[in-house]
Write a protein that holds these residues in place. Structure first.
Motif, short mmCIF file in Angstrom:
data_model
loop_
_atom_site.label_atom_id
_atom_site.label_comp_id
_atom_site.label_asym_id
_atom_site.label_seq_id
_atom_site.Cartn_x
_atom_site.Cartn_y
_atom_site.Cartn_z
N SER A 111 -2.18 -20.51 0.28
CA SER A 111 -1.93 -19.69 -0.91
C SER A 111 -1.49 -18.29 -0.52
N PHE A 112 -0.77 -17.64 -1.41
CA PHE A 112 -0.31 -16.28 -1.17
C PHE A 112 -1.44 -15.29 -1.46
N ALA A 113 -1.67 -14.38 -0.53
CA ALA A 113 -2.72 -13.39 -0.68
C ALA A 113 -2.31 -12.34 -1.72
N THR A 114 -3.19 -12.08 -2.69
CA THR A 114 -2.90 -11.12 -3.75
C THR A 114 -3.96 -10.03 -3.85
N ASP A 115 -4.94 -10.03 -2.93
CA ASP A 115 -5.98 -9.00 -2.98
C ASP A 115 -5.52 -7.76 -2.20
N ALA A 116 -6.29 -6.69 -2.29
CA ALA A 116 -5.86 -5.38 -1.81
C ALA A 116 -6.15 -5.16 -0.33
N TYR A 117 -5.56 -6.02 0.52
CA TYR A 117 -5.71 -5.87 1.96
C TYR A 117 -4.37 -5.66 2.67
N TYR A 118 -3.34 -5.36 1.91
CA TYR A 118 -2.04 -5.09 2.53
C TYR A 118 -1.97 -3.63 2.97
N ARG A 119 -1.43 -3.42 4.16
CA ARG A 119 -1.24 -2.08 4.70
C ARG A 119 0.20 -1.92 5.14
N TYR A 120 0.79 -0.76 4.89
CA TYR A 120 2.19 -0.56 5.26
C TYR A 120 2.52 0.92 5.37
N HIS A 121 3.61 1.20 6.05
CA HIS A 121 4.15 2.56 6.15
C HIS A 121 5.66 2.46 6.19
N MET A 122 6.32 2.96 5.16
CA MET A 122 7.77 2.92 5.06
C MET A 122 8.34 4.34 5.08
N LYS A 123 9.43 4.52 5.79
CA LYS A 123 10.16 5.79 5.79
C LYS A 123 11.31 5.68 4.80
N LEU A 124 11.50 6.73 4.00
CA LEU A 124 12.51 6.72 2.94
C LEU A 124 13.54 7.82 3.17
N TYR A 125 14.81 7.45 3.11
CA TYR A 125 15.90 8.41 3.30
C TYR A 125 16.82 8.37 2.08
N ASP A 126 17.36 9.54 1.72
CA ASP A 126 18.18 9.68 0.53
C ASP A 126 19.37 10.58 0.89
N GLU A 127 20.56 10.24 0.40
CA GLU A 127 21.76 11.02 0.72
C GLU A 127 21.66 12.48 0.27
N ASN A 128 20.73 12.77 -0.65
CA ASN A 128 20.62 14.11 -1.22
C ASN A 128 19.65 15.01 -0.47
N SER A 129 19.09 14.52 0.67
CA SER A 129 18.08 15.31 1.38
C SER A 129 18.21 15.10 2.89
N ASP A 130 17.95 16.18 3.65
CA ASP A 130 17.95 16.07 5.11
C ASP A 130 16.61 15.55 5.64
N SER A 131 15.59 15.56 4.83
CA SER A 131 14.27 15.13 5.27
C SER A 131 13.98 13.73 4.76
N LYS A 132 12.97 13.11 5.36
CA LYS A 132 12.58 11.77 4.93
C LYS A 132 11.30 11.82 4.10
N GLY A 133 11.18 10.87 3.20
CA GLY A 133 9.94 10.70 2.47
C GLY A 133 9.17 9.53 3.07
N THR A 134 8.01 9.25 2.53
CA THR A 134 7.22 8.12 3.01
C THR A 134 6.59 7.37 1.84
#
Length: 225
Positions: free
Chosen positions: A93-116
């Protein structure tokens, strides 16, 4: 051999090659000596309103390959400013409880910095957030994972997406995520559109094509005398 009919194309996976093993003739399927990425499936949805796609093709999870990737092509979400999220399947079965952990970097053409975008207790991995759905807007992505049939280690995924966001700007999302509550064999990947905190519906996937590939890390070279 030179008098036989030549195969002027890449062999099919079940085509057989003849070889000599210390003088004993044997045959081997081409699937055992191929190199590079091998496509195991491709699926296209048009006008999807359900918002969920399950990927459970056996060869992508049973140890057939050492390394795997799932490609997401030209997804046009049904609703604006939603997130493509990922859930994983363990023990049937697919896990749906709150045990997922992640870290994503976000880039946008309108900014020189990255978000997370990051979390240690979510019910899914928020892989690509803030997607746009105006005319001409879409996103593409790829998920990589290794050794899904292994049963003593966690199953991290590396993800990367390029997309037009809800503000109409070209963007990138890349990072890692995993499910922290199981070391069991990975049996499937679910793609699902969500919103808010990753638990409420985010509409449909619209038009989307998904393909799954496997890669073997070893190569066999055969010489026939």
């Amino acid at each position: 051999i030179t008098g036989e009919t030549a195969l002027a194309a890449v062999p099919a996976l079940t085509d057989e090659i003849l070889l000599s093993d210390a003088g004993t003739l044997k045959r081997i399927d081409y699937t055992h000596i191929q190199t590079g990425w091998v496509k195991e499936f491709e699926s296209t949805l048009t006008g999807d309103t359900n918002g969920t796609m399950d990927i459970t093709t056996t060869a992508l999870f049973d140890g057939t390959y050492d390394y795997h990737c799932i490609k997401i092509l030209r997804c046009t979400p049904e609703q604006d400013d939603k997130s493509l999220c990922v859930r994983l399947k363990f023990g049937g079965s697919f896990a749906t409880d709150a045990y997922y952990r992640y870290h994503m970097k976000l880039y946008d053409e309108n900014s020189d910095s990255k978000g997370t975008s990051r979390s240690t207790n979510r019910a899914s991995i928020d892989a690509c957030a803030g997607t746009g759905n105006a005319t001409g807007e879409s996103f593409n992505g790829v998920l990589y994972y290794a050794s899904p049939d292994e049963t003593s280690l966690l199953k991290p995924l590396y993800m990367r997406f390029d997309y037009v966001n809800t503000a109409g700007r070209i963007s990138e999302s890349s990072g890692v995520g995993y499910y922290a509550n199981s070391n069991a064999a990975l049996q499937g990947v679910r793609l699902i559109m969500l919103s808010g905190n990753g638990s409420s519906s985010g509409g449909g996937l619209g038009d989307i094509t998904v393909a799954g590939y496997g890669l073997k890390k070893w190569v066999i070279i055969v010489f026939i005398e």
